[in-house]
Enzyme design. Structure first.
Site, PDB file in Angstrom:
ATOM      1  NE  ARG A 243      37.315  26.266  -7.517  1.00 49.86           N
ATOM      2  CZ  ARG A 243      37.889  25.696  -8.583  1.00 49.86           C
ATOM      3  NH1 ARG A 243      37.984  26.362  -9.720  1.00 49.86           N
ATOM      4  NH2 ARG A 243      38.357  24.470  -8.518  1.00 49.86           N
ATOM      5  CD  GLU A 272      31.511  27.112 -11.749  1.00 52.78           C
ATOM      6  OE1 GLU A 272      31.687  25.920 -12.095  1.00 52.78           O
ATOM      7  OE2 GLU A 272      32.424  27.916 -11.670  1.00 52.78           O
ATOM      8  CG  HIS A 290      34.643  25.850 -14.373  1.00 56.44           C
ATOM      9  ND1 HIS A 290      34.348  25.777 -13.039  1.00 56.44           N
ATOM     10  CD2 HIS A 290      35.995  25.680 -14.453  1.00 56.44           C
ATOM     11  CE1 HIS A 290      35.458  25.559 -12.342  1.00 56.44           C
ATOM     12  NE2 HIS A 290      36.466  25.495 -13.191  1.00 56.44           N
TER      13      HIS A 290
HETATM   14  C1  DGY Z   1      40.378  23.192 -11.322  1.00 53.71           C
HETATM   15  O1  DGY Z   1      41.191  22.342 -11.726  1.00 53.71           O
HETATM   16  O2  DGY Z   1      40.288  23.531 -10.169  1.00 53.71           O
HETATM   17  C2  DGY Z   1      39.514  23.784 -12.352  1.00 53.71           C
HETATM   18  O3  DGY Z   1      38.673  24.752 -11.870  1.00 53.71           O
HETATM   19  C3  DGY Z   1      38.805  22.749 -13.158  1.00 53.71           C
HETATM   20  O4  DGY Z   1      39.187  23.069 -14.477  1.00 53.71           O
END
Ligand code: DGY
Length: 325
Positions: A243, A272, A290
């Site tokens: 993250r 984001e 991402h």
């Molecule tokens: C998640 O699954 O948390 C990812 O960041 C999305 O791909």
């Protein structure tokens, strides 16, 4: 029995939308219209259609205010992601709403993305690609774009959960030595010879590359800050596919400029789709949008998992297989 109404906030793979429509009275967002960016708007649409379930995705702001605004019809929120920092789980629980995620099925794909970023940062792949596309490549040269090898380097995995362990497995193929930092040491069968650090200082001092796999939220906010960066070896690499909020962007940009950090590979960003401006001008950072779990196979499996959870709560009246607490 009428099918339960399900509000789907994002455009999903076609076969998942078809499955959703088969099992539920699904209200889809086929054009991926950006109303999902506004929690109040999600709540308004839920109320309008009387949904019993919400199938949302990473980043949909289901914060305390949005949860409070949901009508009593809502019994389950399934996120199409493993991360659930975008949902106020406590507020949902207080309202008797089950929250679920999609663990396991995306671990390999996300580890692949981390491996991609690690290679891009080590081997200056972004720089090379930009050079070719800009028509600036004048041919092979003995000293052109020399990077560093991963072979024999010490990989430090921050957060040795499922994704971290998949990455460790891949990195062993590159003959890297695996170190990890987590709250608890893993049992030997999961550790597979990886070296555990019970404190940040010994972890940061030991490693040549850090790959971050920690959840978002206050506990990890700006974890990789100026102080921790200063404890890393000069010329180390930084990779983040967890993250964005867990990196102090200004501090990382300074470290990339000074050469303290040789290169970085990032897939996730605070706020984001905004990307910290300082990264844009740097050659030694690879920036992906991402892509963590973005394979056809994985997104299909994530969709099936989200629907399984919704079906358990809304149709079978049984506990959700992947409830988050
Ligand atoms: C998640 O699954 O948390 C990812 O960041 C999305 O791909």
């Amino acid at each position: 029995m009428p099918k339960p109404v399900l509000l789907v906030t994002r455009k999903l793979p076609d076969q998942i939308e078809a499955l959703a429509a088969e099992r539920f009275d699904a209200r889809l967002n086929p054009q991926d219209e950006p109303w999902f960016r506004d929690g109040a708007e999600i709540a308004r649409r839920v109320a309008e259609c009387g949904a019993a379930g919400i199938l949302c995705a990473a980043g949909d702001p289901l914060n305390g205010a949005a949860i409070a605004a949901l009508p009593a019809s809502v019994k389950a929120i399934a996120t199409f992601s493993v991360g659930y920092d975008h949902i106020d789980v406590m507020a949902a629980r207080e309202r008797g709403i089950t929250v679920t995620n999609t663990p396991e099925v995306l671990s390999f794909a996300t580890a692949e993305t981390a491996m991609t970023l690690m290679l891009m940062a080590a081997r200056r792949a972004g720089e090379g690609e930009r050079m070719v596309r800009a028509g600036k490549w004048e041919g092979w040269a003995p000293t052109q774009l020399m990077g560093v090898t991963l072979e024999g380097k010490k990989l430090g995995i921050l957060g040795m959960g499922r994704i971290g362990r998949e990455l460790a497995q891949m990195a062993r193929g590159f003959r890297m030595e695996i170190h990890y930092r987590d709250i608890n040491r893993l049992p030997a069968d999961l550790e597979q010879g990886a070296i555990y650090h019970d404190n940040d200082d010994s972890f940061l001092a030991a490693i040549d590359v850090i790959s971050m796999h920690v959840p978002g939220g206050d506990a990890t906010r700006k974890w990789l800050n100026k102080d921790r960066l200063s404890k890393m070896k000069r010329g180390a690499l930084v990779v983040n596919s967890g993250r964005g909020g867990s990196v102090d962007d200004a501090a990382l940009v300074e470290a990339l400029k000074s050469g303290k950090i040789r290169g970085a590979g990032l897939d996730v960003y605070e706020g984001e789709p905004k990307v910290f401006e300082g990264y844009m001008k740097l050659e030694n950072v690879a920036l992906l949008p991402h892509l963590g779990s973005a394979t056809i196979e994985t997104r299909d499996a994530m969709g099936r998992r989200a629907l399984e959870n919704l079906e358990a709560v809304l149709i079978k009246g049984s506990p959700a297989p992947h409830e988050v607490r």
